[in-house]
Enzyme design. Sequence first.
Site, mmCIF file in Angstrom:
data_model
loop_
_atom_site.group_PDB
_atom_site.id
_atom_site.type_symbol
_atom_site.label_atom_id
_atom_site.label_comp_id
_atom_site.label_asym_id
_atom_site.label_seq_id
_atom_site.Cartn_x
_atom_site.Cartn_y
_atom_site.Cartn_z
ATOM 1 N N CYS A 146 12.573 15.152 -6.489
ATOM 2 C CA CYS A 146 11.908 16.392 -7.165
ATOM 3 C C CYS A 146 10.459 16.176 -7.337
ATOM 4 C CB CYS A 146 12.546 17.010 -8.358
ATOM 5 S SG CYS A 146 14.204 17.323 -8.061
ATOM 6 N N GLU A 147 9.601 15.899 -6.275
ATOM 7 C CA GLU A 147 8.012 15.518 -6.454
ATOM 8 C C GLU A 147 7.484 16.031 -5.014
ATOM 9 O OE1 GLU A 147 5.716 14.667 -7.842
ATOM 10 O OE2 GLU A 147 6.532 14.305 -9.992
ATOM 11 N N GLU A 203 -6.509 -15.108 -2.412
ATOM 12 C CA GLU A 203 -5.132 -14.691 -2.909
ATOM 13 C C GLU A 203 -4.800 -13.376 -2.211
ATOM 14 O OE1 GLU A 203 -5.853 -15.348 -7.274
ATOM 15 O OE2 GLU A 203 -6.591 -13.079 -7.133
ATOM 16 N N TYR A 255 -1.474 6.660 -3.055
ATOM 17 C CA TYR A 255 -2.767 6.819 -2.427
ATOM 18 C C TYR A 255 -3.337 7.492 -1.355
ATOM 19 C CZ TYR A 255 -2.379 2.069 -4.892
ATOM 20 O OH TYR A 255 -2.278 1.026 -5.801
ATOM 21 N N GLY A 276 -7.316 -8.725 -1.132
ATOM 22 C CA GLY A 276 -8.154 -7.500 -0.632
ATOM 23 C C GLY A 276 -8.653 -7.363 0.684
ATOM 24 N N ARG A 331 3.234 4.263 -1.680
ATOM 25 C CA ARG A 331 1.738 4.239 -1.132
ATOM 26 C C ARG A 331 1.314 5.556 -0.848
ATOM 27 N NH1 ARG A 331 -0.401 1.597 2.235
ATOM 28 N NH2 ARG A 331 -2.308 1.064 1.227
HETATM 29 C C1 LIG Z 1 -3.291 -7.160 -6.023
HETATM 30 C C2 LIG Z 1 -4.141 -8.402 -6.275
HETATM 31 C C3 LIG Z 1 -4.117 -9.355 -5.235
HETATM 32 C C4 LIG Z 1 -3.586 -9.058 -3.684
HETATM 33 O O1 LIG Z 1 -4.300 -7.778 -3.194
HETATM 34 P P1 LIG Z 1 -3.960 -7.487 -1.668
HETATM 35 O O2 LIG Z 1 -4.769 -6.376 -1.525
HETATM 36 O O3 LIG Z 1 -2.559 -7.568 -1.322
HETATM 37 O O4 LIG Z 1 -4.683 -8.779 -0.900
HETATM 38 C C5 LIG Z 1 -4.770 -10.452 -5.286
HETATM 39 N N1 LIG Z 1 -5.133 -10.895 -6.666
HETATM 40 C C6 LIG Z 1 -5.177 -10.214 -7.494
HETATM 41 C C7 LIG Z 1 -5.923 -10.710 -8.872
HETATM 42 C C8 LIG Z 1 -4.483 -8.895 -7.545
HETATM 43 O O5 LIG Z 1 -4.531 -8.072 -8.494
#
Ligand SMILES: *Cc1c(COP(=O)(O)O)cnc(C)c1O
Length: 422
Positions: free
Chosen positions: A340-341, A271, A313, A230, A309
């Site tokens: 076609c979107e 992660e 989004y 995130g 994206r």
């Molecule tokens: C998507 C996801 C990530 C990676 O998200 P980023 O925004 O790319 O950092 C990490 N952990 C989980 C469980 C996810 O679903």
Amino acid sequence: MPMSASFKQRLAPVLEKASAHFGTPFHIYDEAGIRETGRQLNQAFAKVEGFREYYAVKALPNPSIMEIMQDLGFGFDCSSTPEVLLARSIKSDGEDIMLTSNNTSPNEFETAAMDGGVILNLDDASLVSKVPTMPELICFRYNPGPRRKGNKIIGNPVESKYGVSHDQIIDAYRAAMDRGAKRFGLHTMLASNELNYEYMVETTRMNLDMVSTISDALGIQFEFINIGGGLGIPYRPEDKSMDIDAMARETLELLEAFKQSHGWVPKFFMESGRYVTGPHGALVTKVINHKDIYRKYVGVDASMSALMRPGMYDAYHHIHVFGKEDSKDRETVDVVGSLCENIDKFAVQRDIAKTEEGDLLIIHDTGAHGHAMGFNYNANLRPKELLLREDGTVELIRREERIEDYFATLKFEPDLLDCSQG
Ligand SMILES: *Cc1c(COP(=O)(O)O)cnc(C)c1O
């Protein structure tokens, strides 16, 4: 600031040759940039005991990229069986792989347990009884509900389908212990593309509080906390990078305080996907048409099957016209693919340099959740992926999808079930 100046500099001398040789469209990734960000991340958290990044495979599931991650000492966060198999295909195994799945199926548990297993991150208390053999090390994904506000992409935790609720979390660990779990981790993921580092620090604080509560209740210690991914990247020219050093400094303070008061401290995992590879990829696509109706349209040879994206989004991806970076001759256009979107647009009412047919557009920051999110609607085929190596060579790391790939699932043994007889 999207796409680093150094990536631009490395890309410029190879772009025309690569476009002529491999053909457009393609995503191209920058090995030097990925390594630099990886090293910076490791360095920022060097003082944090047991720090480890588990690269979120779903962001860029390509073995050539994953080998770079391995080289940086990263593990892999996988969200599905094929992603686990990808990690194993480059000889990653055991506690180098974390499986964070949602709505997990029996098959997923079975594959996860094979070949040395993985770190299982369970998404619900009800899954404890469904794991065929409870591994020694178990982790749960925690959903704090109304205790935290989520951010725009990932949504409000109360409405989110992920994780174990606050009221169920202690019982979840207890149930896992009853089935033989002896080592524990706690995971959460509450934000996506968050540029404010303090949000991440708050998540660490929350995890440590939970670890305290659960350890007290059950008389256990935790081996690690994982704050998920995130971490944001600056997609827009006016965006600022996340302050990773400040995040690391404040994270370290929290962990040290925890150690002081508890006499032990969990290792710290994250992660990230986007943060590590996002800025180090670009989608290169060629202008093939111009259309001037109520608005001006620049038609390119890629479509949202290569990058969804913006359509999905409303996400901003910066675009520049190769060779015309400083051109004063500009116009406001929608940059569109062929689907076609009407959401098949890489940019809407964007001011870019005036283009001619044959010009190359560089769509920035496609190194995470770019190619991987592609799909086949309209029988659109996904483009190839290239890797710009540190030595300046350009390597094909995934070929483009071809018509025969599209037809492959239409070739099968006839299978007709007659349900007409009672
Ligand atoms: C998507 C996801 C990530 C990676 O998200 P980023 O925004 O790319 O950092 C990490 N952990 C989980 C469980 C996810 O679903």
